[in-house]
Design a protein around this motif. Structure first.
Motif, mmCIF file in Angstrom:
data_model
loop_
_atom_site.group_PDB
_atom_site.id
_atom_site.type_symbol
_atom_site.label_atom_id
_atom_site.label_comp_id
_atom_site.label_asym_id
_atom_site.label_seq_id
_atom_site.Cartn_x
_atom_site.Cartn_y
_atom_site.Cartn_z
ATOM 1 N N ALA A 124 0.788 -1.181 0.055
ATOM 2 C CA ALA A 124 -0.086 -0.258 -0.152
ATOM 3 C C ALA A 124 0.886 1.211 -0.008
ATOM 4 N N THR A 125 1.880 1.116 0.792
ATOM 5 C CA THR A 125 2.996 2.352 0.831
ATOM 6 C C THR A 125 3.566 2.795 -0.467
ATOM 7 N N ALA A 126 3.811 1.588 -1.159
ATOM 8 C CA ALA A 126 4.547 1.812 -2.361
ATOM 9 C C ALA A 126 3.561 2.244 -3.456
ATOM 10 N N ALA A 127 2.399 1.712 -3.461
ATOM 11 C CA ALA A 127 1.124 2.181 -4.248
ATOM 12 C C ALA A 127 1.028 3.731 -4.350
ATOM 13 N N ILE A 128 0.751 3.905 -3.085
ATOM 14 C CA ILE A 128 0.501 5.333 -2.731
ATOM 15 C C ILE A 128 1.657 6.025 -3.032
ATOM 16 N N PHE A 129 2.656 6.192 -2.816
ATOM 17 C CA PHE A 129 3.973 6.961 -3.251
ATOM 18 C C PHE A 129 4.089 6.908 -4.684
ATOM 19 N N HIS A 130 3.802 6.144 -5.474
ATOM 20 C CA HIS A 130 4.015 5.956 -6.772
ATOM 21 C C HIS A 130 2.936 6.990 -7.466
ATOM 22 N N PHE A 131 1.920 6.456 -6.961
ATOM 23 C CA PHE A 131 0.704 7.422 -7.381
ATOM 24 C C PHE A 131 1.056 8.923 -7.081
ATOM 25 N N GLN A 132 1.514 9.174 -6.025
ATOM 26 C CA GLN A 132 1.794 10.757 -5.631
ATOM 27 C C GLN A 132 2.898 11.406 -6.418
#
Lengths: 306, 295
Positions: B216-224
């Motif tokens: 989830a962390t990586a997905a959120i960071f990537h999206f941001q």
């Protein structure tokens, strides 16, 4: 895994397993390897080559030796852009660090509403740089901006023209970046919360004052993280681009002509790809140099527990 | 704070202890006061922005600034979104963000798994090579990448903005995954291996389900990152229908002539929402993700 392998068949079985494992290692790494070769290794080599050429993309690169580097090192604009970037870094980086440490230390006293406060301080880092820069253009407006209003109400002074003033434009951009200090603050806070409580208890039993605890335990224990954030902060602030592009486009009178803005204009406004590549390599060397010096200095002040 | 004082502590020590506790309570109250004041300073630009987006232009430009809009005016949102087709730009940014998020999570977690769990003679060397990319300024690779994508006829498409994420997903994220995967006890893997689980099965059926926080962390960071990216769209996108939100925002002022601050702030505010909301949804994960990389 087979722990002991006294007989030959078992040993070769282990060997086979090892090879299989290594095969899968490379299989899982394959997407990264393809990406690394085509988006990192090839570009790095090509960029190094371009930096010794005259290249406008339409015609093939034309070898000119060190001319790009010589041109840059004798160009006033190049030194100006470097000076602007260094000035900004020296202004923004220590302030961000100190404010981040201070707020983290206060939060670490386990005040009520810690989670909410931490989120509020972290909030500005989530804002896309373009939106943030537009917001700050408005805040810093000398006619109707919020900052000028606060200065007038609190200190009865008119603020400078900020983004239109050669003297104040860099402090203004540093102020904007300081707004995002929560990014390093959460890292410090997490590190502070990770310091074993026993250290403090032992020191308190020995009669240490709160000031001692801060200087003798908290700060030394934080030095690895501080070191890490200084390196990342340095690399980041040397490369600042978006905010400046939106806020000032380098003005007034090149007072905020940051290094990467100059690079971008050479590359994509004038299509001097060779010159821009040379700029990129000079920046890379500067960053490597600073990191190396920091690593060397770390023996003197960074405390490693293990 | 649980201070374990021994039962035979002298009375003076107990007095000292009470005194210290009182001092600590005062200190904590003072800290809270300072922190609340600081938090107010931090959020005030956003609050001001929110109120300005509901104001008439005349009120936005008035001095001294006013906190409450009077009258409330919602037209800035409507007009901001129709002056430039922002609905389209939001979709473009969503598409790029989602694509690079999915690709980044898969390729980086695969590499992270290899570095954390699979042994190979060259794994240490490759790991250092991988990490060295963190030091590389993006400007070094920017120009040859542009040339490469130009040869592929990818200019003015979204491809340069999300395809690279599918091939490695960035050294930072590989490192993040590796660090997290190392915290999962080895026994879990050994047991699965004994049960005949393949290396791919370990990744897909054991590792990924256990790693939801870091995924989830990586997905959120990537999206941001993709959502906030400005330089990429600035270089690669040149036709109006393909603008991303950040690129369109940067052009808003120039297109308009005199800046319609209420509209600009209204659109900027909406542009901030996806990354901020995403953070609130995954806050627990994101903050722990930041900590994982420190170890």
């Amino acid at each position: 895994m087979v722990r002991t392998a006294p007989t030959r068949p078992a040993a070769s079985r282990t060997g086979r397993l090892r090879t299989r494992e290594a095969l899968y290692f490379h299989l899982f790494l394959l997407p990264w390897m393809i990406g690394f070769l085509s988006f990192v290794v090839y570009p790095v080599l090509a960029s190094l080559y371009f930096s010794f050429t005259q290249y406008n993309i339409l015609q093939p690169p034309h070898w000119i030796g060190l001319a790009n580097y010589r041109h840059l090192l004798t160009s006033q604009l190049f030194w100006k852009s470097l000076e602007v970037t260094l000035y900004y870094t020296l202004l923004a980086l220590p302030c961000t660090l100190l404010l981040g440490l201070l707020v983290a230390a206060l939060l670490n006293l386990r005040v009520r509403g810690l989670r909410v406060l931490r989120t509020v301080y972290y909030l500005p880092t989530l804002i896309p740089p373009v939106a943030g820069a537009l917001l700050w253009t408005w805040l810093l407006n000398p006619q109707f901006g919020l900052i000028d209003y606060v200065l007038q109400r609190a200190f009865h002074i008119h603020g400078p023209a900020w983004l239109a003033s050669p003297t104040w434009v860099i402090p203004a951009i540093a102020l904007m970046s300081l707004w995002g200090f929560g990014g390093s603050m959460v890292i410090y806070l997490a590190a502070m919360q990770g310091i074993p409580q026993e250290y403090y208890e032992a020191a308190q039993i020995d009669g240490a004052s709160p000031r001692h605890l801060l200087w003798r335990i908290t700060l030394p224990m934080l030095t690895p993280v501080i070191f890490f954030t200084i390196i990342l902060g340095l690399i980041g602030s040397f490369q600042i681009f978006t905010q400046v592009y939106v806020l000032t486009q380098g003005g007034p009178d090149y007072a905020s002509y940051f290094y990467n803005l100059y690079l971008y204009e050479n590359a994509f406004n004038y299509f001097k790809m060779g010159l821009a590549s040379a700029q990129a390599w000079i920046l890379f060397i500067i960053i490597l140099g600073c990191t190396l010096v920091l690593f060397r200095s770390s023996a003197l002040w960074v405390h490693y527990d293990h | 704070m649980g201070h374990a004082f021994s039962a035979n502590a002298r009375p003076s020590a107990r007095w000292q202890f009470a005194d210290r506790r009182r001092r600590q309570a005062v200190l904590r109250a003072l800290a809270l006061l300072v922190l609340c004041a600081g938090a107010l300073v931090i959020v005030s630009p956003i609050i001001w922005m929110l109120s300005a987006s509901f104001e008439h232009m005349t009120q936005v430009l008035s001095f001294p600034p006013t906190i409450l809009p009077s009258p409330w005016d919602f037209s800035a949102y409507r007009r901001g979104f129709t002056f430039m087709p922002f609905a389209r730009y939001f979709w473009n940014s969503f598409f790029i963000g989602a694509m690079s998020s999915v690709g980044g999570v898969f390729s980086a977690s695969m590499a992270g798994y290899a570095f954390a769990r699979l042994r190979s003679p060259d794994s240490n060397v490759l790991f250092i090579v991988m990490l060295s990319a963190l030091m590389l300024p993006y400007t070094v690779t920017m120009i040859p990448q542009y040339v490469l994508f130009k040869h592929l006829h990818w200019i003015n498409t979204f491809l340069p903005l999300w395809v690279p994420a599918w091939f490695g997903g960035g050294a930072f994220f590989i490192f993040l995954f590796r660090q997290f995967f190392l915290t999962i006890p080895n026994d879990v893997f050994e047991a699965a291996r004994i049960d005949g689980c393949s290396y791919f099965g370990l990744y897909w059926r054991i590792l990924l389900p256990l790693s939801k926080p870091v995924l989830a962390t990586a997905a959120i960071f990537h999206f941001q990152f993709a959502w906030s990216d400005f330089l990429g769209p600035l270089i690669y996108i040149n036709s109006g229908s393909k603008y991303t939100v950040s690129l369109a925002l940067s052009l808003f002022q120039a297109r308009y002539g005199a800046t319609p601050w209420n509209q600009l702030l209204a659109v900027s505010l909406v542009a901030m929402l996806p990354p901020v909301l995403l953070f609130f949804i995954g806050q627990r994960y994101v903050l722990s993700g930041i900590v994982v990389t420190q170890k």
